[in-house]
Write an enzyme that holds these catalytic residues in place. Structure first.
Site, PDB file in Angstrom:
ATOM      1  N   LYS A  41      31.446  16.611  73.267  1.00 38.66           N
ATOM      2  CA  LYS A  41      32.265  17.530  72.497  1.00 38.66           C
ATOM      3  C   LYS A  41      32.495  17.000  71.091  1.00 38.66           C
ATOM      4  O   LYS A  41      32.759  17.744  70.163  1.00 38.66           O
ATOM      5  CB  LYS A  41      33.651  17.693  73.172  1.00 38.66           C
ATOM      6  CG  LYS A  41      33.610  18.079  74.622  1.00 38.66           C
ATOM      7  CD  LYS A  41      35.041  18.027  75.207  1.00 38.66           C
ATOM      8  CE  LYS A  41      35.008  18.153  76.702  1.00 38.66           C
ATOM      9  NZ  LYS A  41      36.341  17.895  77.291  1.00 38.66           N
ATOM     10  N   ASP A  97      27.932  12.432  67.267  1.00 37.74           N
ATOM     11  CA  ASP A  97      29.059  11.840  66.547  1.00 37.74           C
ATOM     12  C   ASP A  97      28.833  10.350  66.322  1.00 37.74           C
ATOM     13  O   ASP A  97      29.019   9.837  65.228  1.00 37.74           O
ATOM     14  CB  ASP A  97      30.394  12.102  67.262  1.00 37.74           C
ATOM     15  CG  ASP A  97      30.358  11.787  68.757  1.00 37.74           C
ATOM     16  OD1 ASP A  97      29.323  11.268  69.256  1.00 37.74           O
ATOM     17  OD2 ASP A  97      31.362  12.072  69.442  1.00 37.74           O
ATOM     18  N   ASP A 100      26.069   4.487  70.148  1.00 43.59           N
ATOM     19  CA  ASP A 100      26.623   3.229  70.628  1.00 43.59           C
ATOM     20  C   ASP A 100      25.504   2.494  71.376  1.00 43.59           C
ATOM     21  O   ASP A 100      24.625   1.926  70.747  1.00 43.59           O
ATOM     22  CB  ASP A 100      27.838   3.572  71.499  1.00 43.59           C
ATOM     23  CG  ASP A 100      28.678   2.376  71.855  1.00 43.59           C
ATOM     24  OD1 ASP A 100      28.932   1.549  70.978  1.00 43.59           O
ATOM     25  OD2 ASP A 100      29.094   2.269  73.023  1.00 43.59           O
ATOM     26  N   LYS A 128      26.514   2.322  65.544  1.00 41.62           N
ATOM     27  CA  LYS A 128      26.951   0.964  65.874  1.00 41.62           C
ATOM     28  C   LYS A 128      25.735   0.201  66.391  1.00 41.62           C
ATOM     29  O   LYS A 128      25.601   0.004  67.599  1.00 41.62           O
ATOM     30  CB  LYS A 128      28.019   1.004  66.983  1.00 41.62           C
ATOM     31  CG  LYS A 128      29.384   1.471  66.540  1.00 41.62           C
ATOM     32  CD  LYS A 128      30.471   1.078  67.539  1.00 41.62           C
ATOM     33  CE  LYS A 128      30.706   2.109  68.585  1.00 41.62           C
ATOM     34  NZ  LYS A 128      31.949   1.883  69.387  1.00 41.62           N
ATOM     35  N   PHE A 149      35.907   0.265  68.419  1.00 41.63           N
ATOM     36  CA  PHE A 149      36.075   1.561  69.073  1.00 41.63           C
ATOM     37  C   PHE A 149      36.873   2.429  68.105  1.00 41.63           C
ATOM     38  O   PHE A 149      37.946   2.041  67.658  1.00 41.63           O
ATOM     39  CB  PHE A 149      36.787   1.442  70.422  1.00 41.63           C
ATOM     40  CG  PHE A 149      36.638   2.711  71.225  1.00 41.63           C
ATOM     41  CD1 PHE A 149      35.510   2.922  71.997  1.00 41.63           C
ATOM     42  CD2 PHE A 149      37.607   3.705  71.155  1.00 41.63           C
ATOM     43  CE1 PHE A 149      35.341   4.106  72.697  1.00 41.63           C
ATOM     44  CE2 PHE A 149      37.448   4.895  71.864  1.00 41.63           C
ATOM     45  CZ  PHE A 149      36.316   5.095  72.640  1.00 41.63           C
ATOM     46  N   VAL A 150      36.325   3.574  67.763  1.00 41.12           N
ATOM     47  CA  VAL A 150      36.928   4.414  66.720  1.00 41.12           C
ATOM     48  C   VAL A 150      37.314   5.788  67.274  1.00 41.12           C
ATOM     49  O   VAL A 150      36.711   6.272  68.232  1.00 41.12           O
ATOM     50  CB  VAL A 150      35.986   4.567  65.506  1.00 41.12           C
ATOM     51  CG1 VAL A 150      35.820   3.237  64.791  1.00 41.12           C
ATOM     52  CG2 VAL A 150      34.622   5.110  65.921  1.00 41.12           C
TER      53      VAL A 150
HETATM   54  P1  IMP Z   1      26.107   5.826  73.955  1.00 38.03           P
HETATM   55  O1  IMP Z   1      25.424   6.622  75.014  1.00 38.03           O
HETATM   56  O2  IMP Z   1      26.545   4.473  74.457  1.00 38.03           O
HETATM   57  O3  IMP Z   1      25.334   5.733  72.663  1.00 38.03           O
HETATM   58  O4  IMP Z   1      27.470   6.531  73.653  1.00 38.03           O
HETATM   59  C1  IMP Z   1      27.526   7.704  73.005  1.00 38.03           C
HETATM   60  C2  IMP Z   1      28.835   8.405  73.295  1.00 38.03           C
HETATM   61  O5  IMP Z   1      29.878   7.499  73.674  1.00 38.03           O
HETATM   62  C3  IMP Z   1      29.320   9.094  72.053  1.00 38.03           C
HETATM   63  O6  IMP Z   1      28.777  10.387  71.939  1.00 38.03           O
HETATM   64  C4  IMP Z   1      30.830   9.072  72.242  1.00 38.03           C
HETATM   65  O7  IMP Z   1      31.254  10.179  73.001  1.00 38.03           O
HETATM   66  C5  IMP Z   1      31.095   7.802  73.047  1.00 38.03           C
HETATM   67  N1  IMP Z   1      31.493   6.693  72.161  1.00 38.03           N
HETATM   68  C6  IMP Z   1      30.793   5.577  71.865  1.00 38.03           C
HETATM   69  N2  IMP Z   1      31.454   4.775  71.024  1.00 38.03           N
HETATM   70  C7  IMP Z   1      32.616   5.411  70.749  1.00 38.03           C
HETATM   71  C8  IMP Z   1      33.745   5.097  69.907  1.00 38.03           C
HETATM   72  O8  IMP Z   1      33.823   4.063  69.207  1.00 38.03           O
HETATM   73  N3  IMP Z   1      34.734   6.021  69.893  1.00 38.03           N
HETATM   74  C9  IMP Z   1      34.718   7.167  70.623  1.00 38.03           C
HETATM   75  N4  IMP Z   1      33.676   7.511  71.409  1.00 38.03           N
HETATM   76  C10 IMP Z   1      32.641   6.625  71.480  1.00 38.03           C
END
Ligand code: IMP
Ligand code: MG
Length: 173
Positions: A41, A97, A100, A128, A149-150
């Site tokens: 979202k 957005d 990570d 990140k 973490f943001v």
């Molecule tokens: P990934 O699959 O680990 O790359 O994570 C992606 C998803 O994790 C993003 O679309 C966010 O919803 C959530 N996420 C990762 N890091 C943060 C953060 O620092 N703040 C808030 N949501 C995060």
């Protein structure tokens, strides 16, 4: 539990960078129609602003994917919504957005490749890179940030704080 944070990226800096990204995307896709595939979202806020800076024949759709509970990656990605638009033959730009571990985007890109798009690219407001598990380089990045973490500008902590106009680092106190 109370939460406090420091401003990492002020709202006006976000708006300026989003306008630059929109102009860059408009130049790169000149003469082509573009489908923005927004990852629910958190990316909705970014995508709505970005789309207003894209001067192309541009379409909007959504995909839902989850790999997170609270501030911990669960490591598995599952789809909660698939796009309504057909993907075959389209130029698709995935709008995230934040990148990570990269697991969510990698799973979405893998699914998209099976739908025979004309092209696929990835645009993330925040990156990140120090947290990356999947090998993945986004085509467009708003800001590269350290391992914080943001929250804010769509980003949540347990579904809260999405409405904040700036991006903040999160601290539990
Ligand atoms: P990934 O699959 O680990 O790359 O994570 C992606 C998803 O994790 C993003 O679309 C966010 O919803 C959530 N996420 C990762 N890091 C943060 C953060 O620092 N703040 C808030 N949501 C995060
Ligand atoms: Mg989230």
């Amino acid at each position: 539990m109370r939460l406090a944070g420091e401003t990492l990226i002020p709202g006006d800096a976000i708006q300026q960078r989003v306008a630059e990204l929109g102009a860059e995307i408009s130049r790169d896709y000149e003469g082509r129609a573009l489908l923005l595939l927004v990852v629910l979202k958190g990316s909705v806020f970014f995508a709505a602003d970005l789309m207003r800076h894209i001067d192309l024949d541009v379409f909007l759709d959504f995909i839902g994917a989850k790999s997170y509970v609270g501030a911990d990656s669960q490591g598995t990605v599952y789809f909660t919504k698939l796009p309504d638009e057909h993907i075959s033959g389209r130029h698709v730009l995935v709008v995230e957005d934040i990148l990570d571990s990269g697991r969510t985007s990698a799973a979405i890109l893998a699914w998209l490749e099976d739908q025979s798009p004309a092209s696929v690219a990835l645009c993330a407001l925040l990156d990140k890179p120090s947290r990356r598990v999947e090998e993945l380089t986004p085509n467009y990045v708003g800001f590269t940030i350290d391992d914080h973490f943001v929250v804010g500008y769509g980003l949540d902590y347990n579904q809260r704080y999405r409405q904040l106009p700036s991006i903040y680092t999160l601290k539990e106190i």
